[in-house]
Design an enzyme around this catalytic site. Structure first.
Site, PDB file in Angstrom:
ATOM      1  N   CYS A  58       0.437  -1.602  -0.320  1.00  0.00           N
ATOM      2  CA  CYS A  58       0.003   0.102   0.260  1.00  0.00           C
ATOM      3  C   CYS A  58       0.819   1.306   0.271  1.00  0.00           C
ATOM      4  O   CYS A  58       0.780   2.163  -0.249  1.00  0.00           O
ATOM      5  CB  CYS A  58      -1.034  -0.005   0.918  1.00  0.00           C
ATOM      6  SG  CYS A  58      -2.272  -0.911   1.072  1.00  0.00           S
ATOM      7  N   ASN A  60     -10.296   0.023  -0.453  1.00  0.00           N
ATOM      8  CA  ASN A  60      -8.393  -0.394  -0.386  1.00  0.00           C
ATOM      9  C   ASN A  60      -7.932  -0.399  -1.491  1.00  0.00           C
ATOM     10  O   ASN A  60      -8.252  -2.088  -1.913  1.00  0.00           O
ATOM     11  CB  ASN A  60      -8.069  -0.671   0.588  1.00  0.00           C
ATOM     12  CG  ASN A  60      -6.454  -0.963   0.957  1.00  0.00           C
ATOM     13  OD1 ASN A  60      -5.942  -0.419  -0.376  1.00  0.00           O
ATOM     14  ND2 ASN A  60      -5.783  -0.819   2.024  1.00  0.00           N
ATOM     15  N   HIS A 100      -3.207   7.674   2.046  1.00  0.00           N
ATOM     16  CA  HIS A 100      -3.024   5.783   1.635  1.00  0.00           C
ATOM     17  C   HIS A 100      -5.163   5.676   2.357  1.00  0.00           C
ATOM     18  O   HIS A 100      -5.228   6.572   3.899  1.00  0.00           O
ATOM     19  CB  HIS A 100      -1.966   5.744   1.855  1.00  0.00           C
ATOM     20  CG  HIS A 100      -3.043   3.677   1.371  1.00  0.00           C
ATOM     21  ND1 HIS A 100      -3.587   3.121   0.385  1.00  0.00           N
ATOM     22  CD2 HIS A 100      -3.179   2.566   2.781  1.00  0.00           C
ATOM     23  CE1 HIS A 100      -3.738   1.735   0.757  1.00  0.00           C
ATOM     24  NE2 HIS A 100      -3.828   1.843   1.592  1.00  0.00           N
TER      25      HIS A 100
HETATM   26  O1  UT7 Z   1      -4.079  -0.896   3.086  1.00  0.00           O
HETATM   27  C1  UT7 Z   1      -3.464  -0.719   4.912  1.00  0.00           C
HETATM   28  C2  UT7 Z   1      -3.786  -2.591   5.505  1.00  0.00           C
HETATM   29  N1  UT7 Z   1      -5.309  -2.503   6.144  1.00  0.00           N
HETATM   30  C3  UT7 Z   1      -5.712  -1.574   6.773  1.00  0.00           C
HETATM   31  O2  UT7 Z   1      -4.898  -0.350   6.982  1.00  0.00           O
HETATM   32  C4  UT7 Z   1      -6.897  -2.399   7.681  1.00  0.00           C
HETATM   33  C5  UT7 Z   1      -6.350  -1.967   9.287  1.00  0.00           C
HETATM   34  N2  UT7 Z   1      -7.409  -2.722   9.728  1.00  0.00           N
HETATM   35  C6  UT7 Z   1      -8.603  -2.026   9.537  1.00  0.00           C
HETATM   36  O3  UT7 Z   1      -9.594  -1.055   9.138  1.00  0.00           O
HETATM   37  C7  UT7 Z   1     -10.149  -2.970  10.936  1.00  0.00           C
HETATM   38  O4  UT7 Z   1      -9.204  -3.837  11.591  1.00  0.00           O
HETATM   39  C8  UT7 Z   1     -10.807  -3.486  10.158  1.00  0.00           C
HETATM   40  C9  UT7 Z   1     -12.372  -3.034   9.200  1.00  0.00           C
HETATM   41  C10 UT7 Z   1     -10.657  -4.371   9.394  1.00  0.00           C
HETATM   42  C11 UT7 Z   1     -11.810  -4.677  11.302  1.00  0.00           C
HETATM   43  O5  UT7 Z   1     -11.779  -3.317  12.176  1.00  0.00           O
HETATM   44  P1  UT7 Z   1     -12.248  -3.943  13.032  1.00  0.00           P
HETATM   45  O6  UT7 Z   1     -12.799  -2.978  13.749  1.00  0.00           O
HETATM   46  O7  UT7 Z   1     -11.123  -3.602  14.234  1.00  0.00           O
HETATM   47  O8  UT7 Z   1     -13.079  -4.926  14.030  1.00  0.00           O
HETATM   48  P2  UT7 Z   1     -12.858  -6.450  14.054  1.00  0.00           P
HETATM   49  O9  UT7 Z   1     -11.393  -7.271  13.319  1.00  0.00           O
HETATM   50  O10 UT7 Z   1     -12.256  -6.777  15.562  1.00  0.00           O
HETATM   51  O11 UT7 Z   1     -13.718  -7.688  13.922  1.00  0.00           O
HETATM   52  C12 UT7 Z   1     -15.577  -6.763  14.992  1.00  0.00           C
HETATM   53  C13 UT7 Z   1     -15.916  -7.764  14.646  1.00  0.00           C
HETATM   54  C14 UT7 Z   1     -15.659  -9.193  15.215  1.00  0.00           C
HETATM   55  O12 UT7 Z   1     -16.619  -9.874  15.525  1.00  0.00           O
HETATM   56  P3  UT7 Z   1     -16.777 -10.806  16.714  1.00  0.00           P
HETATM   57  O13 UT7 Z   1     -15.014 -11.523  17.064  1.00  0.00           O
HETATM   58  O14 UT7 Z   1     -16.445  -9.617  17.763  1.00  0.00           O
HETATM   59  O15 UT7 Z   1     -18.349 -11.433  17.078  1.00  0.00           O
HETATM   60  C15 UT7 Z   1     -15.910  -9.865  13.265  1.00  0.00           C
HETATM   61  O16 UT7 Z   1     -15.955 -11.574  13.145  1.00  0.00           O
HETATM   62  O17 UT7 Z   1     -17.125  -7.618  13.048  1.00  0.00           O
HETATM   63  C16 UT7 Z   1     -16.513  -9.243  12.750  1.00  0.00           C
HETATM   64  N3  UT7 Z   1     -16.135  -9.062  11.146  1.00  0.00           N
HETATM   65  C17 UT7 Z   1     -17.198  -9.069  10.185  1.00  0.00           C
HETATM   66  N4  UT7 Z   1     -18.443  -8.662  11.321  1.00  0.00           N
HETATM   67  C18 UT7 Z   1     -18.941  -8.430   9.499  1.00  0.00           C
HETATM   68  C19 UT7 Z   1     -14.849  -8.700  10.674  1.00  0.00           C
HETATM   69  N5  UT7 Z   1     -15.051  -8.834   9.034  1.00  0.00           N
HETATM   70  C20 UT7 Z   1     -16.326  -8.507   9.485  1.00  0.00           C
HETATM   71  C21 UT7 Z   1     -17.766  -8.361   8.796  1.00  0.00           C
HETATM   72  N6  UT7 Z   1     -18.480  -8.354   8.210  1.00  0.00           N
HETATM   73  N7  UT7 Z   1     -16.669  -7.964   7.079  1.00  0.00           N
END
Ligand code: UT7
Length: 325
Positions: free
Chosen positions: A115, A282, A252
């Site tokens: 990225c 992204n 980004h």
């Molecule tokens: O380009 C550079 C690289 N990438 C980034 O910069 C991405 C960095 N990270 C992020 O943007 C965020 O961490 C995410 C958007 C990927 C995730 O957000 P989060 O607030 O960190 O959520 P999480 O991973 O802690 O997930 C929270 C909940 C989980 O459920 P439980 O375990 O709380 O029941 C996940 O299973 O959300 C669930 N979940 C989803 N639910 C609906 C994960 N993906 C999804 C989804 N739809 N697509």
């Protein structure tokens, strides 16, 4: 002091025809528009069909940028393509773009910093141009991340999109006046200890496959804001400026929450931040040139303004660039 500066003459963009909304994705994996918008700010993304590739999108973006600069392909002697999704393991997709543009002189190569690729490519082109070895560069970020996504993993497949953006840079004499146009300073960093947090689980030398993107999203998020703000502070220090001097912040486009948190931490007003993540998702190395193109085209970014770029991605890699537009 540099006696030459790399001036950005123009931008170009190319997006795949197909637009996929969050609702479309909720029919494929267990997700919802609400979750994706709240956690990321993404509403839709463009996904390439079989006829659209990293090279073809890159060529289309490059042609727009060349036309905007009123230049011919033959005027370019350096092409750097930032991509992690090349059409082939080799040759470099940059050489495919070079051939498609009908250029047979100069040099074209790929650069891979995930990225952060566009910032790394811009910094590299700036070094070539300011050294005097090359005169005009096309710096392109082009990606087809849809090809390396695991479409059963809702934690990653909803985040990414495909597309390409390009800029044309020209070496110009720098007279030492403060308000002169061009790339003022670039700062690149990497730390390979973080490999396991964001990577692709395949490759020619390891698995002999292309592999799929794997990410510990929370971990990436946790590191992102600190790394981004550190490298921007380096840019501020190098140029003896502060946040209030910035006209446009073009980060980004990974996640709206990361963008907002970084701007807030740096004291950059949110109305100076260019955000396209809602429309593109992204797009990795393509996200900054796509955002630049959007803001140039709608009249926000104007000649003479101070534009700050930053990115952070797999590796980890991260970097910033400060440009007098
Ligand atoms: O380009 C550079 C690289 N990438 C980034 O910069 C991405 C960095 N990270 C992020 O943007 C965020 O961490 C995410 C958007 C990927 C995730 O957000 P989060 O607030 O960190 O959520 P999480 O991973 O802690 O997930 C929270 C909940 C989980 O459920 P439980 O375990 O709380 O029941 C996940 O299973 O959300 C669930 N979940 C989803 N639910 C609906 C994960 N993906 C999804 C989804 N739809 N697509």
């Amino acid at each position: 002091m540099k006696t030459t500066r790399s001036v950005i003459l123009s931008t170009g963009a190319s997006l795949p025809r197909r637009v996929v909304t969050n609702d479309d994705l909720s029919k494929m994996v267990d997700t919802s528009d609400d979750w994706i918008v709240q956690r990321t700010g993404i509403k839709e993304r463009h996904l390439a069909d079989d006829s659209e590739t990293t090279a073809s999108l890159g060529v289309a973006a490059a042609k727009v940028a060349l036309a905007e600069a009123k230049l011919e392909p033959q005027d370019i002697d350096l092409i750097i393509l930032a991509t992690s999704t090349p059409d082939h393991t080799f040759p470099a997709s940059a050489t495919e773009i070079q051939a498609s543009l009908g250029i047979t002189h100069g040099v074209a190569f790929d650069l891979q910093a995930v990225c952060s690729g566009f910032i790394f490519a811009l910094a590299t082109a700036d070094k070539f141009l300011t050294s005097g070895s090359h005169r005009r560069a096309l710096v392109i970020g082009s990606e087809t991340f849809s090809r390396i996504l695991d479409w059963s993993d809702r934690g990653t497949c909803v985040l990414f999109g495909d597309g390409a953006g390009a800029v044309v840079l020209e070496a110009r004499e720098h007279l030492g006046v403060k308000a002169e146009r061009g790339v003022i300073t670039t700062h690149l960093r990497s730390d390979g200890r973080h490999k396991g947090k964001l990577y692709v689980d395949g490759g020619p030398s390891s698995t002999k496959t292309v592999g799929h993107l794997r990410m510990e999203g929370k971990e990436v998020f946790r590191h992102a804001v600190g790394m981004i703000t550190d490298v921007i502070k380096d840019a501020f220090a190098a140029a003896s400026i502060n946040a209030s001097d910035i006209d446009w912040f073009v980060p980004h486009q990974a996640n709206r929450r990361i963008i907002d948190a970084s701007a807030d931490k740096l004291g950059i007003s949110r109305d100076k931040v260019v955000v396209t993540v809602e429309k593109h998702g992204n797009t990795s190395a393509a996200s900054i040139p796509l955002a630049l193109d959007a803001a140039v085209r709608d009249g926000r970014i104007k000649e003479g303004q101070l534009v700050l770029l930053e990115a952070m991605g797999g590796g980890f890699t991260w970097g910033s660039a400060l440009i007098r537009w």
